[in-house]
Design a protein around this motif. Structure first.
Motif, PDB file in Angstrom:
ATOM      1  N   GLU A 282       0.674  -1.233   0.322  1.00  0.00           N
ATOM      2  CA  GLU A 282       0.111  -0.020   0.083  1.00  0.00           C
ATOM      3  C   GLU A 282       1.001   1.243   0.033  1.00  0.00           C
ATOM      4  OE1 GLU A 282      -3.415   2.466  -0.010  1.00  0.00           O
ATOM      5  OE2 GLU A 282      -3.116   0.469  -0.554  1.00  0.00           O
ATOM      6  N   THR A 283       1.836   1.105   0.633  1.00  0.00           N
ATOM      7  CA  THR A 283       2.728   2.340   0.583  1.00  0.00           C
ATOM      8  C   THR A 283       3.379   2.690  -0.584  1.00  0.00           C
ATOM      9  OG1 THR A 283       3.415   1.904   3.150  1.00  0.00           O
ATOM     10  CG2 THR A 283       4.911   3.175   2.110  1.00  0.00           C
ATOM     11  N   LEU A 284       4.061   1.574  -1.374  1.00  0.00           N
ATOM     12  CA  LEU A 284       4.708   1.815  -2.762  1.00  0.00           C
ATOM     13  C   LEU A 284       3.276   2.307  -3.802  1.00  0.00           C
ATOM     14  CD1 LEU A 284       6.488  -1.545  -2.714  1.00  0.00           C
ATOM     15  CD2 LEU A 284       7.482   0.677  -2.605  1.00  0.00           C
ATOM     16  N   ARG A 285       2.384   1.773  -3.592  1.00  0.00           N
ATOM     17  CA  ARG A 285       1.126   2.162  -4.520  1.00  0.00           C
ATOM     18  C   ARG A 285       0.848   3.597  -4.210  1.00  0.00           C
ATOM     19  NH1 ARG A 285      -3.668   0.106  -7.220  1.00  0.00           N
ATOM     20  NH2 ARG A 285      -5.315   1.668  -6.852  1.00  0.00           N
ATOM     21  N   ARG A 286       0.737   4.008  -3.051  1.00  0.00           N
ATOM     22  CA  ARG A 286       0.517   5.604  -2.839  1.00  0.00           C
ATOM     23  C   ARG A 286       1.841   6.196  -3.092  1.00  0.00           C
ATOM     24  NH1 ARG A 286      -3.358   7.104   1.221  1.00  0.00           N
ATOM     25  NH2 ARG A 286      -4.690   5.220   1.570  1.00  0.00           N
ATOM     26  N   TYR A 287       2.962   6.087  -3.339  1.00  0.00           N
ATOM     27  CA  TYR A 287       4.198   6.483  -3.422  1.00  0.00           C
ATOM     28  C   TYR A 287       4.034   6.774  -5.258  1.00  0.00           C
ATOM     29  CZ  TYR A 287       8.863   7.675  -5.017  1.00  0.00           C
ATOM     30  OH  TYR A 287       9.954   8.167  -5.702  1.00  0.00           O
ATOM     31  N   LEU A 288       3.970   5.585  -5.981  1.00  0.00           N
ATOM     32  CA  LEU A 288       3.642   5.549  -7.385  1.00  0.00           C
ATOM     33  C   LEU A 288       2.646   6.432  -7.510  1.00  0.00           C
ATOM     34  CD1 LEU A 288       4.312   1.890  -8.178  1.00  0.00           C
ATOM     35  CD2 LEU A 288       6.000   3.536  -8.088  1.00  0.00           C
ATOM     36  N   THR A 289       1.335   6.550  -7.440  1.00  0.00           N
ATOM     37  CA  THR A 289       0.426   7.464  -7.460  1.00  0.00           C
ATOM     38  C   THR A 289       0.901   8.814  -7.185  1.00  0.00           C
ATOM     39  OG1 THR A 289      -1.219   5.649  -6.832  1.00  0.00           O
ATOM     40  CG2 THR A 289      -1.945   7.986  -7.042  1.00  0.00           C
TER      41      THR A 289
END
Length: 510
Positions: A282-289
């Motif tokens: 979830e952290t990586l997904r938010r960063y990519l977004t």
């Protein structure tokens, strides 16, 4: 003489000026309960008295001529603890931000090969918070080469060096130590020749294990209609997978361990490791977004797993297996994503158990392994093709009781792992005393705005908790991990077929 395994040696061959292959640790101690600050000389005397519990601290590498075989660990006849220690006083700049900046610079420097592969910097003049009247303390910045330890054995070493009670242990004179004579060049060459003669037997054994793993996967696919684990070079391109530089940045965020355990209990048939991986995803997904990157394809993580409980335990070295794991970052619901991560891990488990990471390197002699590792980096193979995985994620369980060093309490630890070509980000999750700390080691020239990862961790845990609350128990019967009579029948059939396969492989080995 103790020879490095192929996996241990590969970390030596991968090392370059821009990719130092050591594991790092930053340990913050609260010394306010001591009658006087801990002097550097006292720390040196304490460490000297504890060297006997970590033999690799007094062992250096013995290289083989022409790299005919892997190096050996031998006693260093010129060992001097002073060559492995440094002292820094931050003075008026003794804040956490200054400490982390200092640690980043120290961890950028490779360890010197002419001595045992470790180094500790004692940082004085440090305060645990940003107030001028904050609690006084000190910090240790530790470097241990990945050829000597893995993340799991590194945690054990720190546990052996520290104390479990606030009462300082009496510092005793160091135990007498006499280095064993250095082996002659003739002996190591003869040993290398003997090892080369055993290679065909290793090749046969590895082929048999690989065949068994593949056959088990095919049986699973037919009986359970499951996809095989991810093929090589199928991970999507991401902002993390670009050519790295020598610069490093350390970012960390801590969350309460009970919150993660509550998520685990609410979701049911998942593990705490699945929840940690879900938090990372979830952290990586938010960063990519936030960075405007394409996140329609799911990221793939390489997750090292200790196999120390399945083999003869050694105090050092790498005893790991590894698997490629789909992080399901294309799933918008963070609660369902954790269930998918669990399912992906279950589907990959037969492959993880069949071939450990150190066995996969036995196919190559040392000269070819060194050459292939160097060419992989210099020819930028990772940039020309899709990566095998996007980032490594390691979850290391730590002690849940406080540790001390001469009456000073360890209040926080940060851990780093080496970066290598095309891998600009690695995550190490470490739990200690009721907290889980996600440690992000990044190359800031690859991972832009890496500081935002810290805020994304807290936001991600809130999002997971809200999703779990909304999810409740609905669709639990539709969870891909739920058992069924069909799966039970499949298990029985697979067990029978595996018995037939095992007998055939035994005849093949004979």
């Amino acid at each position: 003489m103790r020879q490095l395994s192929e996996l241990d040696a590969s970390f030596l061959y991968l090392e370059s000026e821009t990719t130092p292959m050591h594991i790092g640790g930053i340990y913050l101690f609260d010394a306010s309960q001591r009658a006087a600050p801990l002097a550097f000389s006292t720390f040196v005397a304490y460490l000297r008295s504890r060297l006997h519990v970590v033999p690799v601290f007094r062992q250096r590498l013995k290289e083989i001529p022409l790299r005919l075989s892997r190096p050996y660990w031998i006693d260093d006849p010129d060992f001097s603890i002073e060559r492995h220690l440094a002292y820094v006083n931050l003075g008026e700049y003794g804040r956490k931000s200054s400490l982390m900046a200092l640690a980043s610079k120290i961890l950028e420097e490779p360890l010197k090969r002419d001595r045992p592969l470790w180094h500790i910097t004692f940082v004085d003049g440090f305060r645990l918070d940003d107030r001028d009247d904050g609690a006084e303390g000190f910090a240790l910045i530790v470097k241990l080469h990945h050829a000597a330890i893995d993340a799991f054995s590194g945690e054990e070493i720190i546990g052996k060096l520290l104390e479990y009670t606030p009462e300082p242990r009496a510092i005793t004179p160091p135990r007498a130590w006499q280095p064993r004579p250095e082996p002659s060049s003739e002996r190591v060459v003869l040993q290398a020749g003997a090892n080369m003669l055993r290679t065909p037997l290793q090749l046969t054994s590895l082929a048999a294990s690989a065949a068994q793993a593949t056959a088990r996967g095919l049986i699973q696919k037919q009986l359970r209609k499951l996809p095989l684990p991810l093929p090589l070079f199928s991970a999507p391109h991401s902002p993390f997978n670009r050519q790295i530089t020598a610069n490093r940045q350390i970012i960390a965020a801590s969350v309460a361990l009970p919150r993660l355990k509550t998520v685990k209990a609410s979701l049911g048939d998942v593990t705490l490791n699945d929840v940690v991986l879900g938090l990372c995803a979830e952290t990586l997904r938010r960063y990519l977004t936030a960075e405007g990157a394409d996140n329609r394809k799911s990221l793939v993580a390489m997750t090292p797993i200790s196999v120390r409980s399945k083999s003869l335990r050694r105090a050092t070295g790498n005893q790991m297996s590894a698997m490629l794991l789909d992080l399901a970052t294309d799933e918008p619901n963070p609660a369902q994503r954790i269930r998918r991560i669990h399912w992906n891990a279950v589907a990959s488990e037969p492959y993880r158990e069949a071939i450990a990471a150190d066995r996969l390197t036995e196919l190559l002699p040392s000269t070819m392994l060194a050459l292939s590792a160097r060419l992989y980096s210099e020819l930028q193979i990772a940039q020309r093709y899709q990566p095998v995985f996007n980032l490594p994620i390691t979850n290391v369980p730590g002690p849940q009781v406080p540790l001390y060093l001469q009456g000073a309490r360890l209040v926080q630890q940060y851990n780093t792992a080496p970066l290598f070509d095309s891998m600009g980000l690695v995550i190490v999750a470490v739990s200690y005393e009721g907290k889980l700390t996600l440690n992000f080691t990044t190359c800031p020239d690859v991972v832009a705005n890496g500081e935002s990862l810290q805020a994304h961790v807290d936001e991600s845990l809130h999002a997971i908790e809200e999703a779990v609350h909304r999810l409740g128990t609905e669709a639990s019967h539709d969870s891909p991990t739920s058992a069924s009579s069909t799966q039970t029948l499949a298990d029985d059939a697979m067990t029978a077929l595996e018995g037939i396969l095992r007998k055939a492989l035994n005849r093949f080995r004979a």
